[in-house]
Design an enzyme around this catalytic site. Structure first.
Site, PDB file in Angstrom:
ATOM      1  N   THR A 122       0.874  -1.191   0.000  1.00  0.00           N
ATOM      2  CA  THR A 122       0.000   0.000   0.000  1.00  0.00           C
ATOM      3  C   THR A 122       0.906   1.235   0.000  1.00  0.00           C
ATOM      4  O   THR A 122       1.366   1.654  -1.052  1.00  0.00           O
ATOM      5  CB  THR A 122      -0.965   0.002   1.200  1.00  0.00           C
ATOM      6  OG1 THR A 122      -0.226  -0.154   2.407  1.00  0.00           O
ATOM      7  CG2 THR A 122      -1.982  -1.120   1.072  1.00  0.00           C
ATOM      8  N   LYS A 125       3.585  -6.868   4.095  1.00  0.00           N
ATOM      9  CA  LYS A 125       3.373  -5.471   3.749  1.00  0.00           C
ATOM     10  C   LYS A 125       3.060  -4.729   5.039  1.00  0.00           C
ATOM     11  O   LYS A 125       2.532  -5.309   5.992  1.00  0.00           O
ATOM     12  CB  LYS A 125       2.259  -5.275   2.737  1.00  0.00           C
ATOM     13  CG  LYS A 125       0.875  -5.618   3.185  1.00  0.00           C
ATOM     14  CD  LYS A 125       0.131  -4.627   4.050  1.00  0.00           C
ATOM     15  CE  LYS A 125       0.151  -3.230   3.487  1.00  0.00           C
ATOM     16  NZ  LYS A 125      -0.650  -2.326   4.423  1.00  0.00           N
ATOM     17  N   THR A 184       0.827  -3.452  12.115  1.00  0.00           N
ATOM     18  CA  THR A 184      -0.230  -3.553  11.117  1.00  0.00           C
ATOM     19  C   THR A 184       0.332  -3.998   9.824  1.00  0.00           C
ATOM     20  O   THR A 184       1.133  -3.308   9.216  1.00  0.00           O
ATOM     21  CB  THR A 184      -0.869  -2.232  10.827  1.00  0.00           C
ATOM     22  OG1 THR A 184      -1.503  -1.834  11.976  1.00  0.00           O
ATOM     23  CG2 THR A 184      -1.876  -2.381   9.719  1.00  0.00           C
ATOM     24  N   GLU A 209       6.096   4.786   7.368  1.00  0.00           N
ATOM     25  CA  GLU A 209       5.643   6.003   6.686  1.00  0.00           C
ATOM     26  C   GLU A 209       6.353   7.254   7.202  1.00  0.00           C
ATOM     27  O   GLU A 209       6.233   7.621   8.367  1.00  0.00           O
ATOM     28  CB  GLU A 209       4.143   6.189   6.901  1.00  0.00           C
ATOM     29  CG  GLU A 209       3.311   5.280   6.026  1.00  0.00           C
ATOM     30  CD  GLU A 209       1.831   5.342   6.358  1.00  0.00           C
ATOM     31  OE1 GLU A 209       1.454   6.021   7.316  1.00  0.00           O
ATOM     32  OE2 GLU A 209       1.064   4.694   5.633  1.00  0.00           O
ATOM     33  N   ASN A 248      -0.097  10.985   6.409  1.00  0.00           N
ATOM     34  CA  ASN A 248      -1.302  10.515   7.078  1.00  0.00           C
ATOM     35  C   ASN A 248      -2.420  11.548   7.132  1.00  0.00           C
ATOM     36  O   ASN A 248      -3.543  11.218   7.497  1.00  0.00           O
ATOM     37  CB  ASN A 248      -0.947  10.000   8.465  1.00  0.00           C
ATOM     38  CG  ASN A 248      -0.241   8.667   8.368  1.00  0.00           C
ATOM     39  OD1 ASN A 248      -0.802   7.698   7.880  1.00  0.00           O
ATOM     40  ND2 ASN A 248       1.016   8.628   8.769  1.00  0.00           N
ATOM     41  N   THR A 282      -7.922  11.486   1.341  1.00  0.00           N
ATOM     42  CA  THR A 282      -8.607  12.607   0.677  1.00  0.00           C
ATOM     43  C   THR A 282      -7.942  12.935  -0.647  1.00  0.00           C
ATOM     44  O   THR A 282      -6.922  12.361  -1.007  1.00  0.00           O
ATOM     45  CB  THR A 282      -8.617  13.843   1.593  1.00  0.00           C
ATOM     46  OG1 THR A 282      -7.311  14.048   2.084  1.00  0.00           O
ATOM     47  CG2 THR A 282      -9.599  13.647   2.699  1.00  0.00           C
TER      48      THR A 282
END
Lengths: 390, 390
Positions: A153, A175, A186, A266, A385, A390
């Site tokens: 992702t 992943k 996660t 991230e 994040n 959006t």
């Protein structure tokens, strides 16, 4: 070689159109046997995605012949309709695999399903199911790397591992780049082995492995709805390792993948090992490490190359671990900036310019130890994040 | 009017040179009586600053005649020498106050001490003690606002409040902009009243008030080493309110100051009320609210004006509260984007362009409720906290 490094497995990764931009987003792993053992560990979040609920049921039986995974949508918080989508995916995969090969006779209950992506939206089944059929046509003995790419992702690179035993192998893919937190980072992870190992042995090895690897990654304190780690055995090597051998290999594979998750978190600019030593017991060490790992003031200080041991001590102070605040020592990258709860070596000696950071906390309360892996809190984390959905 | 709104109090705020740049950094509040009642609540962090340890002892006696506060240094994690500094500050303040006025006869045990600023560094006593003497010379009946300015650190504005009773008054000042978390937002707060109220009544009122105000602010999940809230009574009004009246006024004062803390939180662009309703009990409601307030993915989504209810649900799922994941409703600014654990109203209807955000979570598990106040996680938060000590 990823999940196809051990004998008895084929895999594929294809583009079904779930992701915009044409990247691959459906992966399939098929166990050609002779065995079809499975064990799994799952998120402890009480809000569990539909594929987690499904796969927990399937794994309970100890047999899984195929795992179908998709990125581009988590199928979490999608209600009964979302669960029906997962069930339909498993049914469709089983039927199409059975049609593709006379050797295979699968029911939906032989198929584990994993999903990852945005929470709260239904999967586009009109794209996913044709994608499964494409994946089946693409199944290959060297398809592991492609499968590892298809589950990405926000990951910037695929995560794969291979660990060799004596005549048998463990392979894996994972992943995960955000929502990396306890009681399991996660992530989706599929591990495969051609060792001869039944479900009970697989379960024991997998639980022992995840407890000290994935469960000790706490990148951003946020626990996902979709975490799934599966371990499949084909028995194709004909070799039966004992529990210690299998556990060691699975732990090595999980450790390798966990480090890759932290390395790719991230927006992170630092990869941080929080080593807690001198704890009264292991639970205390884990609690202290996690508390420091989750502290936004510690994390922003690390982003700013600031060896702010006062914030570390303040985080330790919020725990229930056994320690005397006036006896705690803290080292940052080898410099003991805090001794006995107060300033010690000159903080200007600490070199934080590199990506790797080690924080060592000595509680002087016992002989137990644990390491938690985390990241800093950066502008890029906030950016990524705040702009994700959006 | 701050802490000098009630009769019987004088205050001052002066520059002692603890802060670079010449801003005021030493505040003094003196209770001229006739009473000298006190109650206090303190950080629950086990790593407590020297002034917290000192003031906890002092408050236990139920009598305090003066509070000396400094910004520019927290005197936390400074070992026995740091505690000695606090003790010397109290002794010096008591002696200088006694010398300044024949009416006052103070010992060190009559003086509470509060410090705020960077952790881990000794205070420059050669600047602080002369500053105390300057403050004593500046004590005035209208000195409350100046005192409120002198305790600021990263605050962008002073926080003061006045609540009127029937013939008596509660006044207060607070500082706090970061490390705002449970079991008390990181802060110093001095409340004063001219009501006639002994230490037991003050303690009951203060604990009831902080439990539902400061204890429910969770801006960044980080608990400080220095949190102190003091309530002093002079009895100068001659009016004796009952416990309910005093509690209501002190709660109103704490609520007002708590809202000012959240409004001024470091780098925040949003002021967020997380209203949890339908909880089985109040503890559940607080746990759920806090879990959402601390979730970095929720906080960054709010910064990005993204009504990401999936992240909210994932945060709720990490709690031990009683709820059925398939029965939870979530509204963001009045739009019920999630009903029964799945998507409901169109998220594009949610207007997040303003500074105030209300997240309402209905657990459908009972009749209890609680509100937690928090902030978003912004680029400015990362910037401010990565550059604070360097």
């Amino acid at each position: 070689m990823s999940v196809t490094a051990p004998r008895g497995f084929r895999a594929a990764g294809v583009a079904a159109g779930l992701k915009s931009g044409g990247a691959t987003d459906v992966a399939l792993v098929v166990n050609d046997g002779p065995d079809a053992g499975v064990a799994g560990v799952f998120t402890t979040n009480r809000v569990r995605a539909a594929p987690v609920r499904w796969t927990q049921q399937v794994v309970r039986g100890g047999v899984v012949r195929a795992v179908v995974l998709n990125s581009g949508g988590a199928n979490a918080c999608t209600g009964p309709a979302g669960f029906q989508d997962t069930h339909a995916t498993a049914e469709h995969t089983a039927a199409a695999l059975t049609a593709s090969s006379p050797r295979l006779r699968l029911g939906a209950g032989d198929v584990a399903v994993c999903s990852t992506g945005l929470i709260g939206e239904r999967l586009p089944m009109d794209k996913l199911l044709p994608g499964v059929r494409t994946a089946i046509r693409g199944l290959a003995r060297d398809g592991g790397p492609a499968a590892a790419v298809a589950i990405m992702t926000t990951d910037t690179r695929p995560k794969t591992t291979v660990v060799r035993g004596a005549g048998w192998t463990v392979g894996g893919m994972a992943k995960g780049a955000g929502m990396l937190a306890p009681g399991m980072a996660t992530m989706l992870c599929v591990l495969t082995t051609d060792a001869v190992a039944g479900p009970e042995l697989l379960d024991a090895a997998l639980r022992a492995a995840t407890r000290v690897t994935f469960d000790r990654v706490d990148s951003d304190g946020c626990m996902s709805t979709n975490d799934t780690v599966l371990l499949l055995s084909s028995g194709a090597s004909g070799v039966e390792p004992d529990e210690a051998e299998l556990t060691a290999a699975v732990t090595a594979a999980c450790h390798d993948l966990a480090q890759q998750l932290v390395a790719d978190a991230e927006g992170a600019t630092k990869q941080v090992a929080i080593e807690v030593v001198g704890a009264a017991d292991e639970d205390d060490a884990v609690e202290v490490g996690r508390s420091v790992a989750r502290n936004n003031l510690v994390k922003t200080a690390l982003f700013g190359n600031d060896p702010n041991w006062g914030r570390i001590l303040a985080a330790v102070g919020t725990t229930t671990a056994a320690f005397d605040p006036d006896a705690v020592d803290v080292a940052v990258n080898g410099i003991w900036v805090c001794r006995g709860g107060a300033a010690a070596e000159d903080r200007s000696k600490v070199d934080l310019t590199g990506r790797d950071v080690t924080i060592r906390i000595d509680l002087h309360a016992g002989a137990a130890a644990a390491t938690i892996w985390t990241n800093d809190l950066s502008h890029a984390y906030v950016h990524e994040n705040s702009a994700y959905s959006t």
